[in-house]
Write an enzyme that holds these catalytic residues in place. Structure first.
Site, PDB file in Angstrom:
ATOM      1  N   GLU A 274      40.007 -21.492 -42.498  1.00 37.08           N
ATOM      2  CA  GLU A 274      39.438 -20.153 -42.364  1.00 37.08           C
ATOM      3  C   GLU A 274      38.016 -20.201 -41.810  1.00 37.08           C
ATOM      4  O   GLU A 274      37.058 -19.801 -42.477  1.00 37.08           O
ATOM      5  CB  GLU A 274      39.464 -19.460 -43.724  1.00 37.08           C
ATOM      6  CG  GLU A 274      40.875 -19.306 -44.299  1.00 37.08           C
ATOM      7  CD  GLU A 274      40.877 -19.027 -45.800  1.00 37.08           C
ATOM      8  OE1 GLU A 274      39.784 -19.015 -46.405  1.00 37.08           O
ATOM      9  OE2 GLU A 274      41.959 -18.827 -46.362  1.00 37.08           O
ATOM     10  N   PRO A 275      37.834 -20.702 -40.592  1.00 35.27           N
ATOM     11  CA  PRO A 275      36.485 -20.749 -40.021  1.00 35.27           C
ATOM     12  C   PRO A 275      35.975 -19.359 -39.671  1.00 35.27           C
ATOM     13  O   PRO A 275      36.728 -18.491 -39.231  1.00 35.27           O
ATOM     14  CB  PRO A 275      36.666 -21.600 -38.763  1.00 35.27           C
ATOM     15  CG  PRO A 275      38.095 -21.378 -38.361  1.00 35.27           C
ATOM     16  CD  PRO A 275      38.857 -21.208 -39.659  1.00 35.27           C
ATOM     17  N   GLY A 276      34.701 -19.153 -39.884  1.00 35.84           N
ATOM     18  CA  GLY A 276      34.073 -17.890 -39.506  1.00 35.84           C
ATOM     19  C   GLY A 276      32.807 -18.155 -38.724  1.00 35.84           C
ATOM     20  O   GLY A 276      32.763 -18.031 -37.506  1.00 35.84           O
ATOM     21  N   ARG A 313      19.210 -11.992 -42.284  1.00 34.33           N
ATOM     22  CA  ARG A 313      19.301 -13.377 -42.743  1.00 34.33           C
ATOM     23  C   ARG A 313      17.940 -14.040 -42.983  1.00 34.33           C
ATOM     24  O   ARG A 313      17.765 -14.726 -43.994  1.00 34.33           O
ATOM     25  CB  ARG A 313      20.130 -14.224 -41.779  1.00 34.33           C
ATOM     26  CG  ARG A 313      21.594 -13.819 -41.677  1.00 34.33           C
ATOM     27  CD  ARG A 313      22.443 -14.859 -40.945  1.00 34.33           C
ATOM     28  NE  ARG A 313      22.650 -16.034 -41.789  1.00 34.33           N
ATOM     29  CZ  ARG A 313      22.032 -17.183 -41.607  1.00 34.33           C
ATOM     30  NH1 ARG A 313      21.157 -17.334 -40.617  1.00 34.33           N
ATOM     31  NH2 ARG A 313      22.270 -18.200 -42.401  1.00 34.33           N
ATOM     32  N   TYR A 317      17.822 -15.058 -46.775  1.00 36.90           N
ATOM     33  CA  TYR A 317      18.099 -16.474 -47.009  1.00 36.90           C
ATOM     34  C   TYR A 317      16.966 -17.406 -46.560  1.00 36.90           C
ATOM     35  O   TYR A 317      17.128 -18.622 -46.610  1.00 36.90           O
ATOM     36  CB  TYR A 317      19.366 -16.891 -46.237  1.00 36.90           C
ATOM     37  CG  TYR A 317      20.603 -16.128 -46.576  1.00 36.90           C
ATOM     38  CD1 TYR A 317      21.148 -16.155 -47.863  1.00 36.90           C
ATOM     39  CD2 TYR A 317      21.265 -15.376 -45.611  1.00 36.90           C
ATOM     40  CE1 TYR A 317      22.309 -15.463 -48.169  1.00 36.90           C
ATOM     41  CE2 TYR A 317      22.426 -14.673 -45.909  1.00 36.90           C
ATOM     42  CZ  TYR A 317      22.941 -14.721 -47.188  1.00 36.90           C
ATOM     43  OH  TYR A 317      24.091 -14.028 -47.485  1.00 36.90           O
ATOM     44  N   CYS A 343       8.694  -1.212 -42.743  1.00 34.83           N
ATOM     45  CA  CYS A 343       7.559  -1.235 -43.672  1.00 34.83           C
ATOM     46  C   CYS A 343       7.832  -2.145 -44.863  1.00 34.83           C
ATOM     47  O   CYS A 343       7.899  -1.706 -46.017  1.00 34.83           O
ATOM     48  CB  CYS A 343       7.246   0.185 -44.131  1.00 34.83           C
ATOM     49  SG  CYS A 343       6.660   1.249 -42.800  1.00 34.83           S
ATOM     50  N   GLU A 344       8.027  -3.418 -44.584  1.00 37.29           N
ATOM     51  CA  GLU A 344       8.233  -4.467 -45.586  1.00 37.29           C
ATOM     52  C   GLU A 344       7.580  -5.742 -45.068  1.00 37.29           C
ATOM     53  O   GLU A 344       7.771  -6.108 -43.903  1.00 37.29           O
ATOM     54  CB  GLU A 344       9.730  -4.752 -45.806  1.00 37.29           C
ATOM     55  CG  GLU A 344      10.560  -3.581 -46.274  1.00 37.29           C
ATOM     56  CD  GLU A 344      10.526  -3.411 -47.773  1.00 37.29           C
ATOM     57  OE1 GLU A 344       9.954  -4.287 -48.451  1.00 37.29           O
ATOM     58  OE2 GLU A 344      11.070  -2.407 -48.260  1.00 37.29           O
ATOM     59  N   TYR A 372      27.229 -12.998 -39.415  1.00 38.50           N
ATOM     60  CA  TYR A 372      26.406 -12.381 -40.456  1.00 38.50           C
ATOM     61  C   TYR A 372      25.136 -11.754 -39.888  1.00 38.50           C
ATOM     62  O   TYR A 372      24.082 -11.757 -40.517  1.00 38.50           O
ATOM     63  CB  TYR A 372      26.092 -13.403 -41.566  1.00 38.50           C
ATOM     64  CG  TYR A 372      27.347 -14.036 -42.089  1.00 38.50           C
ATOM     65  CD1 TYR A 372      28.256 -13.294 -42.832  1.00 38.50           C
ATOM     66  CD2 TYR A 372      27.661 -15.362 -41.785  1.00 38.50           C
ATOM     67  CE1 TYR A 372      29.443 -13.853 -43.280  1.00 38.50           C
ATOM     68  CE2 TYR A 372      28.849 -15.938 -42.230  1.00 38.50           C
ATOM     69  CZ  TYR A 372      29.734 -15.174 -42.974  1.00 38.50           C
ATOM     70  OH  TYR A 372      30.913 -15.724 -43.407  1.00 38.50           O
TER      71      TYR A 372
END
Length: 420
Positions: A274-276, A313, A317, A343-344, A372
């Protein structure tokens, strides 16, 4: 193979100038290469040779219909984790007989829909799910082919938020419970136990964790066969990583396939993978424009028109993504923080990154975002979702358009007491 390269000082994708696409579509936007998608898929297919193999694209990595359709036309199946993803796969041309249903919280509605379509198999992740699926299948007069997703308690040596095979993770059936649960499954109506499944995590960059997990599960298959279970399928999940930074390349599909065959061939099982991320990650870039170059007391900032709501990401992460100008320069590279307009403080794509000098209006590409990226984007700060564009040789098409502000705001509905 890299399908995003420089020719005559300008980045192209396949045989199309990225700047020409930007002029037509506007920035920011996601950009995918058809040739890269096909190349990555065929690497897996050719690596496994003539063994009984089903490659199920993990739809969660990139759910765009054009991407799924590209894999469908190559013969791929699909790994889905929701009814919505299954509907996407079916609409893109992947038959239910090639669809594997994963996920820890399958609902009665989702089970019913999948059974009615004739799904290839359910990867069952818990005892409650098993009994619920039995009831649903029996009520429909159908039989659900199942594998148990075994948690092998193996450290995938990847980011904690994408590790799924340790005993403390929420995924899969605990190792010590598998035999008893298989015995229960054999007695239940509407259930046919056909094999075992595992998936230990994502962005795995070495073979040892895979081999350890696969060996454990193969040993378990032999034990369960001795118990009388006719297991004919082995679903090995996905997880093979891609290079995000420098020359630290994960194993090639050929090396992965050689290990899989060495560990599993004696069982004679149908192998499902099941490669993604591996299929789509490096097939995409995010093209953005520099809005301002800001000089702080100690730092220089490239403020671009893409933001953390477009690509989360790096914020979620601390992920590294290569960042390159669309037009090359022979000037000495300088240190920048690459940031977006949200605004972060977390709206940061890179810190102290060496990049060729850039000015307001210049284009850049954030690399390795095909997986992703768009699927995790949102409309924070009421920012429009950005378009997705697919290139095929020297042609391109917008495969998800940029919505209007009316489209976004129109999703809200006022209650009766505020509508007067």
């Amino acid at each position: 193979m890299n399908y995003f390269e420089y020719r005559d000082g300008e980045m192209v994708v396949e045989n199309k100038k990225i700047s020409d696409i930007a002029d037509s579509v506007g920035t920011p936007f996601y950009l995918y290469s058809s040739a890269s998608l096909a190349y990555q898929y065929n690497q897996f297919k050719e690596a496994f040779g003539d063994i009984d193999l089903l490659i199920c694209y993990a739809v969660k990595a990139n759910t765009n219909q054009a991407v799924i359709k590209t894999f469908a036309d190559l013969g791929a199946g699909a790994d889905v984790v929701s009814e919505g993803e299954m509907r996407r796969a079916l609409k893109a041309g992947i038959p239910a007989s090639k669809i594997v249903y994963s996920g820890v919280a399958k609902t009665v509605q989702e089970m019913t829909y999948a059974l009615e379509q004739g799904i290839f198999q359910f990867n069952v992740e818990s005892e409650p799910e098993l009994y619920q699926l039995s009831q649903v299948a029996d009520n429909l007069g159908k039989t659900a082919n199942i594998t148990f997703r075994v948690n092998p308690d193996v450290d995938a040596k990847t980011h904690a938020k994408i590790s799924t095979g340790k005993s403390e993770n929420k995924f899969g059936v605990p190792w010590k419970n598998v035999r008893a649960l298989c015995a229960d499954a054999a007695k239940l109506p509407g259930i046919k136990l056909v094999g075992l499944d595992l998936h230990i995590g994502s962005q795995i960059t070495e073979l040892d964790p895979f081999e350890e997990a696969f060996t454990r599960v193969c040993d378990l298959v032999e034990v369960l066969r001795e118990d009388g279970h006719d297991l004919t399928r082995l679903d090995l999940g996905g997880g093979l990583g891609i290079p995000y930074e420098g020359d630290d390349f994960p194993p090639l599909p050929r090396e992965y396939a050689e290990m899989v065959k060495r560990v599993t061939n004696h069982l004679g099982c149908k192998i499902i993978i099941e490669p993604g991320r591996f299929l789509v990650g490096n097939a995409g870039v995010l093209v953005s424009k520099v809005v301002y170059v800001k000089k702080g007391e100690e730092r220089k900032f490239l403020i671009i028109d893409a933001a953390m709501n477009d690509l989360v990401r790096p914020s979620m992460y601390d992920a590294y993504h290569g960042i390159d100008p669309i037009k090359e320069s022979d000037q000495e590279r300088t240190l920048y923080d690459v940031v977006g307009p949200v605004c972060e403080t977390g709206d940061t794509f890179a810190t102290n990154r060496l990049i060729e000098p850039m000015e307001s209006g210049d284009l850049l590409a954030i690399r390795s975002v095909g997986a992703y990226g768009a699927v995790m984007s949102g409309t924070y700060n009421t920012r429009k979702l950005i378009p997705e564009v697919l290139v095929n040789n020297d042609e391109f098409a917008v495969v998800r358009p940029r919505p209007s502000y009316d489209d976004i705001i129109g999703l809200d509905q006022l209650p009766p007491w505020l509508s007067k």
